[in-house]
Design an enzyme around this catalytic site. Structure first.
Site, PDB file in Angstrom:
ATOM      1  CG  MET A  30      -1.798  -1.236   1.233  1.00 48.83           C
ATOM      2  SD  MET A  30      -3.382  -0.825   2.151  1.00 48.83           S
ATOM      3  CE  MET A  30      -2.949  -0.790   3.785  1.00 48.83           C
ATOM      4  N   GLY A  31       2.114   1.138  -0.242  1.00 46.36           N
ATOM      5  CA  GLY A  31       3.185   2.117  -0.518  1.00 46.36           C
ATOM      6  C   GLY A  31       3.676   2.599   0.868  1.00 46.36           C
ATOM      7  CG  LEU A  33       7.520   1.416  -1.041  1.00 46.74           C
ATOM      8  CD1 LEU A  33       8.315   1.161  -2.271  1.00 46.74           C
ATOM      9  CD2 LEU A  33       6.516   0.300  -0.736  1.00 46.74           C
ATOM     10  CG  HIS A  34       8.535   0.007   6.130  1.00 45.96           C
ATOM     11  ND1 HIS A  34       8.794  -1.360   6.263  1.00 45.96           N
ATOM     12  CD2 HIS A  34       7.026   0.348   6.181  1.00 45.96           C
ATOM     13  CE1 HIS A  34       7.664  -1.888   6.535  1.00 45.96           C
ATOM     14  NE2 HIS A  34       6.685  -1.172   6.434  1.00 45.96           N
ATOM     15  CD  GLU A  35      15.708   0.072   7.031  1.00 45.19           C
ATOM     16  OE1 GLU A  35      16.267  -0.875   7.558  1.00 45.19           O
ATOM     17  OE2 GLU A  35      15.875   1.173   7.685  1.00 45.19           O
ATOM     18  CG  HIS A  37       7.162  -2.162   1.900  1.00 43.98           C
ATOM     19  ND1 HIS A  37       7.021  -1.064   2.802  1.00 43.98           N
ATOM     20  CD2 HIS A  37       6.014  -2.713   1.924  1.00 43.98           C
ATOM     21  CE1 HIS A  37       5.657  -0.995   3.362  1.00 43.98           C
ATOM     22  NE2 HIS A  37       5.049  -2.004   2.715  1.00 43.98           N
ATOM     23  CD  GLN A  61      -6.273  -3.751   2.800  1.00 43.78           C
ATOM     24  OE1 GLN A  61      -6.097  -4.063   1.764  1.00 43.78           O
ATOM     25  NE2 GLN A  61      -5.084  -3.592   3.899  1.00 43.78           N
ATOM     26  CG  ASP A 150       0.929  -7.103   7.970  1.00 43.62           C
ATOM     27  OD1 ASP A 150       0.339  -6.366   8.875  1.00 43.62           O
ATOM     28  OD2 ASP A 150       1.632  -6.621   7.253  1.00 43.62           O
ATOM     29  NE  ARG A 187      -2.358   2.009   9.829  1.00 45.76           N
ATOM     30  CZ  ARG A 187      -2.866   0.779   8.984  1.00 45.76           C
ATOM     31  NH1 ARG A 187      -2.122  -0.096   8.960  1.00 45.76           N
ATOM     32  NH2 ARG A 187      -3.938   1.008   8.364  1.00 45.76           N
TER      33      ARG A 187
END
Ligand code: PAF
Length: 280
Positions: A30-31, A33-35, A37, A61, A150, A187
């Site tokens: 969902m964009g 992006l962090h490490e 991803h 969702q 997740d 988040r």
């Protein structure tokens, strides 16, 4: 690296790659992006010829009172990160490209959703399963990569691929953490300074729970009680802490086998989740 917004274009690009015998690795996101991803993209890069990342904040969702509008977005930054990590193609559809009309049908997840995030976010996993089903049909990758952070989502997707005989391998990649143990998440940017300092206590509590299990405590109720007490020191609000079989997510009073300790915790502007999988 190419960026395409339509299903037709993504299919054309993949068609070209397939014609010359290339394999396709896919990372749905969902964009923002962090490490976490980046680790998925790199894992895919090692195994496949063509790497596709989708960036789509999926409205299906999010519940009516959730953070769909506020969900962090920064495409320029994502583009840079995806490129550096080794992406060949970003699929960046609009909502109307993915859902040109109200969906005439959706997937209803019937297993593994009465607990954890499924219990506190009704309909969330139906939305996840529906969009992942669509994305897998559009991209038709050899392998799709998901993070173990997740864990319930991963279990739902594994079950879906199995239930609908989708010809794709699912690769579960380990959770990537900050140095102090906090799980990387899009988040986390919503945490205040104080909350950010405090938040690693979630992972510490899960590790404490894992140690309880390793040292022979196998009673689910007792473990939950002890961990709940520990979580009281936080300034936010506990959504859930649970101890379940994994990946079935079934409850057992005396635990054994592969077990997930999972937590969800509300800070002012961010709901954080984390988990720890142990052998009991
Ligand atoms: O984990 C996520 O980022 C999303 O739930 C997913 C799998 C991309 C579906 O929208």
């Amino acid at each position: 690296m190419k960026i395409v917004e339509t299903i037709q274009e993504v299919r054309q690009e993949i068609g070209r790659a397939r014609k010359v015998g290339q394999s396709v690795g896919f990372i749905p996101t969902m964009g923002f992006l962090h490490e976490g991803h980046v680790s998925l993209i790199k894992a895919a890069r090692k195994k496949h010829d063509m790497i596709i990342v989708s960036i789509f904040v999926n409205p299906l969702q999010f519940g009516p009172n959730e953070d769909l509008e506020r969900y962090p977005r920064d495409f320029k930054r994502d583009e840079q990160i995806a490129k550096e990590a080794g992406t060949d193609l970003i699929f960046y559809p609009t909502v109307s490209e993915m859902y040109p009309e109200k969906m005439p049908m959706t997937i209803q997840v019937t297993k593994g959703v009465e607990v954890l995030c499924g219990a506190s976010r009704p309909g969330h996993f139906d939305g996840v399963a529906t969009v992942v089903m669509k994305l897998l049909q559009i991209v038709q990758p050899d392998e799709a990569f998901f993070g173990q952070k997740d864990a319930q989502q991963l279990a739902v997707i594994i079950n879906m691929v199995d239930a609908f005989n989708i010809p794709v391998a699912i690769n579960a990649c380990p959770t990537i953490r900050e140095e102090d143990g906090l799980a990387k998440s899009s988040r986390n940017v919503y945490l205040t300074e104080e909350e950010r300092l405090e938040a690693p206590f979630l992972y510490k509590t899960l590790k404490y729970g894992a140690n309880l299990i390793h040292s022979g405590n196998h009673n689910r109720t007792k473990i939950i009680k002890e961990l709940t007490e520990r979580l009281q020191i936080g300034s936010g609000k506990l959504d859930y802490i649970d101890v379940l079989k994994y990946p079935s997510l079934e409850q057992a009073e005396e635990i054994s086998g592969q077990i997930i300790l999972a937590v969800a915790y509300h800070y002012k502007n961010a709901r954080l989740i984390d988990n720890y999988i142990v052998e009991a």
